[in-house]
Enzyme design. Structure first.
Site, mmCIF file in Angstrom:
data_model
loop_
_atom_site.group_PDB
_atom_site.id
_atom_site.type_symbol
_atom_site.label_atom_id
_atom_site.label_comp_id
_atom_site.label_asym_id
_atom_site.label_seq_id
_atom_site.Cartn_x
_atom_site.Cartn_y
_atom_site.Cartn_z
ATOM 1 N N HIS A 1 -3.181 -1.226 -5.219
ATOM 2 C CA HIS A 1 -3.115 -0.214 -4.167
ATOM 3 C C HIS A 1 -2.025 0.825 -4.473
ATOM 4 O O HIS A 1 -1.052 0.989 -3.743
ATOM 5 C CB HIS A 1 -2.893 -0.818 -2.794
ATOM 6 C CG HIS A 1 -3.387 0.088 -1.708
ATOM 7 N ND1 HIS A 1 -4.400 -0.259 -0.843
ATOM 8 C CD2 HIS A 1 -3.040 1.367 -1.388
ATOM 9 C CE1 HIS A 1 -4.633 0.752 -0.027
ATOM 10 N NE2 HIS A 1 -3.831 1.754 -0.347
ATOM 11 N N ARG B 1 4.778 -8.310 -0.508
ATOM 12 C CA ARG B 1 4.238 -7.297 -1.410
ATOM 13 C C ARG B 1 5.224 -6.128 -1.365
ATOM 14 O O ARG B 1 5.434 -5.542 -0.309
ATOM 15 C CB ARG B 1 2.836 -6.867 -0.985
ATOM 16 C CG ARG B 1 1.785 -7.948 -1.170
ATOM 17 C CD ARG B 1 0.400 -7.482 -0.771
ATOM 18 N NE ARG B 1 0.297 -7.233 0.664
ATOM 19 C CZ ARG B 1 -0.748 -6.651 1.235
ATOM 20 N NH1 ARG B 1 -1.755 -6.203 0.502
ATOM 21 N NH2 ARG B 1 -0.790 -6.480 2.547
ATOM 22 N N ASP C 1 0.832 -1.213 0.000
ATOM 23 C CA ASP C 1 0.000 0.000 0.000
ATOM 24 C C ASP C 1 0.867 1.263 0.000
ATOM 25 O O ASP C 1 0.657 2.188 0.794
ATOM 26 C CB ASP C 1 -0.926 0.021 1.227
ATOM 27 C CG ASP C 1 -1.620 -1.313 1.467
ATOM 28 O OD1 ASP C 1 -2.056 -1.928 0.481
ATOM 29 O OD2 ASP C 1 -1.720 -1.739 2.631
ATOM 30 N N GLU D 1 -11.272 -1.235 -3.548
ATOM 31 C CA GLU D 1 -10.561 -0.605 -2.433
ATOM 32 C C GLU D 1 -9.360 0.166 -2.981
ATOM 33 O O GLU D 1 -9.140 0.237 -4.180
ATOM 34 C CB GLU D 1 -10.101 -1.665 -1.419
ATOM 35 C CG GLU D 1 -9.063 -2.645 -1.972
ATOM 36 C CD GLU D 1 -8.650 -3.721 -0.981
ATOM 37 O OE1 GLU D 1 -9.339 -3.915 0.037
ATOM 38 O OE2 GLU D 1 -7.620 -4.386 -1.237
#
Length: 315
Positions: A263, A296, A17, A199
């Site tokens: 994201h 990630r 993110d 999202e």
């Protein structure tokens, strides 16, 4: 261009993110979710490339119990209404999926060294009975024609809950001025792998248009990015002002070894060229629950433009 920047490969490891903000003085700030989901970190650099090796400062730590005591997710740093704010989400150890959006406010001009205070859960408008009552996260903010807007994801329904994106206008850095408006719900098959999810909104404005990217499906290799578009002079609180793309604008690509991109945030490099900051994996087989697998990584992509629209490409 700073030739130390490399694209579509791990840039800052194990930082999901990712959010990069370039301030008016040219300084870059970086924040992201850390694998432990227990703190908010900031990096600072005079150059985009410098963020990779910049020291991390922990500016806030989770609570020991109660709200904000687990699952500290997706912080973003912004400067609005004359102050620094960080928007993030957190859960409760006694109810780990009671994720809600929270706000920190910096008490000075230096977000690395000056103290931050908690403003609590994001305040909804007085006549809004619904916002932030359920699983809510991934807030971002943006300004158009002197007005600030807040976009976030929130789950609705029973059984297989659905994560939608909502928008509202802001009164100040921690209070909404209008009732929520639904922007997008997971309509298509590519938004429904594992979970029905919209999202991670991110905003870029160019050519009189506002583009909102968002992420869809579960956080494994099916994670991908969709996009909404509106005219900058339209009523942004009218759902009919927004057009949703039928297909993802970015997804996994085995040819470059990038899986589950999403994201994202937007920034510019030192020369002012548009850059997409996103997270992705480099493997297809994920060990354990994808949410708790740390691999990630923050990556960079050069954003291209064709016919006034952003084009996301690994090449």
């Amino acid at each position: 261009m700073d030739n130390t920047l490399k694209y579509n490969e791990p840039w800052i490891l194990q930082r999901a993110d990712p959010y990069v903000y370039r301030h008016t003085d040219g300084t870059y700030y970086f924040t992201a979710s850390v694998p432990e989901y227990d703190k908010i970190i900031l990096r600072k650099s005079d150059t985009l490339a410098g963020l990779q090796s910049a020291p991390e400062t922990e500016i806030w730590h989770k609570h020991e119990s109660g709200p904000q005591s687990i699952h500290i997710w997706a912080p973003e740093i912004h400067y609005l209404f004359g102050k620094w704010y960080i928007y993030y989400a957190g859960g409760d150890k006694d109810d780990i999926w009671a994720i809600r959006p929270y706000v920190l406010e910096c008490q000075g001009d230096d977000p690395i060294n000056d103290p931050w205070i908690e403003k609590g859960k994001m305040h909804r408008a007085e006549d809004d009975e619904f916002s932030f009552e359920a699983f809510s996260l991934d807030a971002t903010v943006f300004e158009v024609n002197g007005k600030w807007y807040y976009i976030w994801a929130e789950k609705v329904g029973v059984g297989k809950q659905i994560s939608n994106l909502y928008i509202a206008r802001m009164k100040n850095g921690y209070t909404l001025d209008t009732v929520q408006v639904l922007l997008t719900t997971p309509d298509y098959d590519w938004e429904r792998h594992g979970f029905w999810v919209n999202e991670g909104p991110a905003v870029i404005q160019r050519n009189g248009k506002i583009f909102v990217t968002y992420s869809a499906s579960d956080t494994g290799i099916h994670y991908c990015m969709g996009m909404l578009t509106a005219d900058a002079d339209s009523d942004l609180l009218d759902p009919l002002s927004w057009k949703k793309e039928r297909y993802p604008v970015l997804g996994s690509d085995a040819s470059v070894g990038v899986y589950g991109p999403g994201h994202n945030s937007f920034t510019v490099d030192d020369e002012g060229n548009d850059i997409v900051v996103y997270h992705a994996r480099t493997e297809t087989e994920i060990v354990g629950d994808p949410l708790y697998n740390p691999n990630r990584h923050a990556m960079l992509m050069k954003l291209k433009w064709e016919d006034g629209r952003p084009v996301f490409s690994f090449s």
